[in-house]
Design a protein around this motif. Sequence first.
Motif, PDB file in Angstrom:
ATOM      1  N   ALA A  94      38.084 -28.206  38.241  1.00 22.25           N
ATOM      2  CA  ALA A  94      38.669 -27.256  39.190  1.00 22.25           C
ATOM      3  C   ALA A  94      37.809 -27.141  40.446  1.00 22.25           C
ATOM      4  CB  ALA A  94      38.834 -25.889  38.530  1.00 22.25           C
ATOM      5  N   LEU A  95      36.500 -27.200  40.279  1.00 23.50           N
ATOM      6  CA  LEU A  95      35.596 -27.149  41.433  1.00 23.50           C
ATOM      7  C   LEU A  95      35.746 -28.396  42.296  1.00 23.50           C
ATOM      8  CD1 LEU A  95      32.386 -25.664  39.767  1.00 23.50           C
ATOM      9  CD2 LEU A  95      33.740 -24.593  41.575  1.00 23.50           C
ATOM     10  N   VAL A  96      35.907 -29.549  41.661  1.00 22.58           N
ATOM     11  CA  VAL A  96      36.109 -30.792  42.414  1.00 22.58           C
ATOM     12  C   VAL A  96      37.398 -30.718  43.221  1.00 22.58           C
ATOM     13  CG1 VAL A  96      36.571 -33.272  42.190  1.00 22.58           C
ATOM     14  CG2 VAL A  96      34.780 -32.205  40.812  1.00 22.58           C
ATOM     15  N   GLU A  97      38.450 -30.186  42.625  1.00 21.45           N
ATOM     16  CA  GLU A  97      39.729 -30.054  43.329  1.00 21.45           C
ATOM     17  C   GLU A  97      39.608 -29.122  44.529  1.00 21.45           C
ATOM     18  OE1 GLU A  97      42.391 -28.791  40.289  1.00 21.45           O
ATOM     19  OE2 GLU A  97      42.544 -30.781  39.365  1.00 21.45           O
ATOM     20  N   LEU A  98      38.866 -28.029  44.369  1.00 20.45           N
ATOM     21  CA  LEU A  98      38.664 -27.122  45.496  1.00 20.45           C
ATOM     22  C   LEU A  98      37.814 -27.778  46.581  1.00 20.45           C
ATOM     23  CD1 LEU A  98      38.137 -23.661  43.763  1.00 20.45           C
ATOM     24  CD2 LEU A  98      39.978 -24.285  45.323  1.00 20.45           C
ATOM     25  N   PRO A 119      34.300 -15.476  49.286  1.00 18.30           N
ATOM     26  CA  PRO A 119      34.216 -15.218  50.730  1.00 18.30           C
ATOM     27  C   PRO A 119      34.488 -16.469  51.574  1.00 18.30           C
ATOM     28  CG  PRO A 119      32.446 -14.103  49.599  1.00 18.30           C
ATOM     29  CD  PRO A 119      33.116 -14.972  48.580  1.00 18.30           C
ATOM     30  N   MET A 120      34.024 -17.630  51.111  1.00 19.36           N
ATOM     31  CA  MET A 120      34.262 -18.875  51.829  1.00 19.36           C
ATOM     32  C   MET A 120      35.738 -19.265  51.785  1.00 19.36           C
ATOM     33  SD  MET A 120      32.448 -22.537  51.091  1.00 19.36           S
ATOM     34  CE  MET A 120      33.143 -22.615  49.424  1.00 19.36           C
ATOM     35  N   LEU A 121      36.386 -19.055  50.637  1.00 21.68           N
ATOM     36  CA  LEU A 121      37.802 -19.381  50.522  1.00 21.68           C
ATOM     37  C   LEU A 121      38.657 -18.453  51.385  1.00 21.68           C
ATOM     38  CD1 LEU A 121      38.053 -20.139  46.694  1.00 21.68           C
ATOM     39  CD2 LEU A 121      37.912 -21.763  48.599  1.00 21.68           C
ATOM     40  N   CYS A 122      38.200 -17.214  51.585  1.00 22.96           N
ATOM     41  CA  CYS A 122      38.892 -16.314  52.511  1.00 22.96           C
ATOM     42  C   CYS A 122      38.837 -16.874  53.934  1.00 22.96           C
ATOM     43  CB  CYS A 122      38.265 -14.923  52.457  1.00 22.96           C
ATOM     44  SG  CYS A 122      38.682 -13.963  50.983  1.00 22.96           S
ATOM     45  N   GLU A 123      37.681 -17.406  54.315  1.00 20.47           N
ATOM     46  CA  GLU A 123      37.552 -18.036  55.639  1.00 20.47           C
ATOM     47  C   GLU A 123      38.482 -19.229  55.760  1.00 20.47           C
ATOM     48  OE1 GLU A 123      33.775 -19.119  57.119  1.00 20.47           O
ATOM     49  OE2 GLU A 123      32.894 -17.126  56.875  1.00 20.47           O
ATOM     50  N   LEU A 124      38.563 -20.028  54.697  1.00 20.80           N
ATOM     51  CA  LEU A 124      39.448 -21.191  54.707  1.00 20.80           C
ATOM     52  C   LEU A 124      40.896 -20.769  54.941  1.00 20.80           C
ATOM     53  CD1 LEU A 124      39.997 -24.224  54.197  1.00 20.80           C
ATOM     54  CD2 LEU A 124      40.184 -23.661  51.765  1.00 20.80           C
ATOM     55  N   LEU A 125      41.347 -19.746  54.232  1.00 19.19           N
ATOM     56  CA  LEU A 125      42.717 -19.261  54.417  1.00 19.19           C
ATOM     57  C   LEU A 125      42.945 -18.755  55.830  1.00 19.19           C
ATOM     58  CD1 LEU A 125      43.692 -17.253  51.196  1.00 19.19           C
ATOM     59  CD2 LEU A 125      44.482 -19.513  51.903  1.00 19.19           C
ATOM     60  N   ALA A 126      41.937 -18.065  56.378  1.00 22.42           N
ATOM     61  CA  ALA A 126      42.078 -17.507  57.729  1.00 22.42           C
ATOM     62  C   ALA A 126      42.209 -18.602  58.771  1.00 22.42           C
ATOM     63  CB  ALA A 126      40.875 -16.619  58.048  1.00 22.42           C
ATOM     64  N   ALA A 127      41.504 -19.707  58.564  1.00 21.27           N
ATOM     65  CA  ALA A 127      41.488 -20.777  59.567  1.00 21.27           C
ATOM     66  C   ALA A 127      42.579 -21.810  59.350  1.00 21.27           C
ATOM     67  CB  ALA A 127      40.119 -21.472  59.555  1.00 21.27           C
ATOM     68  N   GLN A 135      48.899 -22.014  50.218  1.00 21.62           N
ATOM     69  CA  GLN A 135      49.729 -20.948  49.657  1.00 21.62           C
ATOM     70  C   GLN A 135      49.441 -20.778  48.164  1.00 21.62           C
ATOM     71  OE1 GLN A 135      51.888 -18.607  50.870  1.00 21.62           O
ATOM     72  NE2 GLN A 135      51.091 -19.226  52.858  1.00 21.62           N
ATOM     73  N   GLN A 136      49.234 -21.896  47.475  1.00 18.22           N
ATOM     74  CA  GLN A 136      48.873 -21.831  46.059  1.00 18.22           C
ATOM     75  C   GLN A 136      47.506 -21.177  45.886  1.00 18.22           C
ATOM     76  OE1 GLN A 136      48.032 -25.565  44.043  1.00 18.22           O
ATOM     77  NE2 GLN A 136      49.009 -24.809  42.179  1.00 18.22           N
ATOM     78  N   LEU A 137      46.560 -21.539  46.757  1.00 13.13           N
ATOM     79  CA  LEU A 137      45.234 -20.920  46.709  1.00 13.13           C
ATOM     80  C   LEU A 137      45.331 -19.423  46.961  1.00 13.13           C
ATOM     81  CD1 LEU A 137      42.130 -21.081  46.607  1.00 13.13           C
ATOM     82  CD2 LEU A 137      42.181 -21.607  49.066  1.00 13.13           C
ATOM     83  N   ALA A 168      46.580  -5.660  52.380  1.00 12.02           N
ATOM     84  CA  ALA A 168      46.941  -6.212  53.683  1.00 12.02           C
ATOM     85  C   ALA A 168      47.198  -7.711  53.678  1.00 12.02           C
ATOM     86  CB  ALA A 168      45.838  -5.898  54.704  1.00 12.02           C
ATOM     87  N   VAL A 169      46.624  -8.432  52.718  1.00 14.16           N
ATOM     88  CA  VAL A 169      46.730  -9.892  52.758  1.00 14.16           C
ATOM     89  C   VAL A 169      47.463 -10.450  51.536  1.00 14.16           C
ATOM     90  CG1 VAL A 169      45.468 -12.078  52.880  1.00 14.16           C
ATOM     91  CG2 VAL A 169      44.599 -10.061  54.093  1.00 14.16           C
ATOM     92  N   PHE A 170      46.955 -10.166  50.350  1.00 15.04           N
ATOM     93  CA  PHE A 170      47.454 -10.840  49.165  1.00 15.04           C
ATOM     94  C   PHE A 170      48.637 -10.144  48.510  1.00 15.04           C
ATOM     95  CE2 PHE A 170      42.864 -12.128  49.169  1.00 15.04           C
ATOM     96  CZ  PHE A 170      43.094 -13.449  49.538  1.00 15.04           C
ATOM     97  N   GLY A 171      48.695  -8.837  48.605  1.00 15.33           N
ATOM     98  CA  GLY A 171      49.722  -8.099  47.889  1.00 15.33           C
ATOM     99  C   GLY A 171      49.445  -8.118  46.394  1.00 15.33           C
ATOM    100  N   GLU A 172      50.323  -7.514  45.638  1.00 15.31           N
ATOM    101  CA  GLU A 172      50.182  -7.514  44.187  1.00 15.31           C
ATOM    102  C   GLU A 172      50.400  -8.933  43.672  1.00 15.31           C
ATOM    103  OE1 GLU A 172      49.326  -5.147  41.961  1.00 15.31           O
ATOM    104  OE2 GLU A 172      48.859  -3.865  43.674  1.00 15.31           O
ATOM    105  N   PRO A 173      49.505  -9.435  42.835  1.00 14.58           N
ATOM    106  CA  PRO A 173      49.688 -10.795  42.316  1.00 14.58           C
ATOM    107  C   PRO A 173      50.945 -10.911  41.474  1.00 14.58           C
ATOM    108  CG  PRO A 173      47.883  -9.677  41.184  1.00 14.58           C
ATOM    109  CD  PRO A 173      48.278  -8.804  42.321  1.00 14.58           C
TER     110      PRO A 173
END
Length: 200
Positions: A94-98, A119-127, A135-137, A168-173
């Motif tokens: 899973a880490l390799v895929e990310l 925190p890094m994945l949040c930056e990725l989504l923002a950019a 969208q899956q992430l 504000a961003v993800f909503g209820e999963p």
Amino acid sequence: MREEQRAVLIIASRLLSYPAENVWAEVLEIQTCIRECIDSKALRIELSQAAAAFLALPHTELQEQYVATFDLRENTGLYLTAHELGDSRKRGMALVELQNLLKENGYQPPEGELADYIPMLCELLAAGEDSPPLQQLKGRLAVAVKRIWEHLPEDSLYRPVFAALTRAVFGEPAANDIAEAERGRETADLDPLPYPLMYL
């Protein structure tokens, strides 16, 4: 994704990173971003209060709270695949895929940081663009962020940040995302060994 949501992701990413020596300068920049980029009054107040709480603490106490909150507690750790897979051997793949997802989106993680650092994945989504993989992430992060929020004490310095991310961003999963995460998570093997460990 709306620009306000991208701003929330960046703000959260900064507040959820380990407090560096220049943390107060960063928080002042975050407060400026909140004033300029957050349109919702309620969200602006929520994030402003969260950022102000950081300014009220000494640097060493911020570091101690960070370690106690995220490094010493399994349910509030900041690594996505740990929430999804626990101690499963599947976590390595899973880490390799990310890592590949990061490269595909032109994002180079900081040296020494795992590819599932939230925190890094949040930056990725923002950019990034709103592609199917991102969208899956986003759906996966929705589950982990909500799980962390639910396990933080009411008086946690970081609880408002996860609340803002969820609202504000993800909503209820989605229910199927929660079920998938629960199915994949493995707990540590804490059964006693069949023989004692001997130290010389």
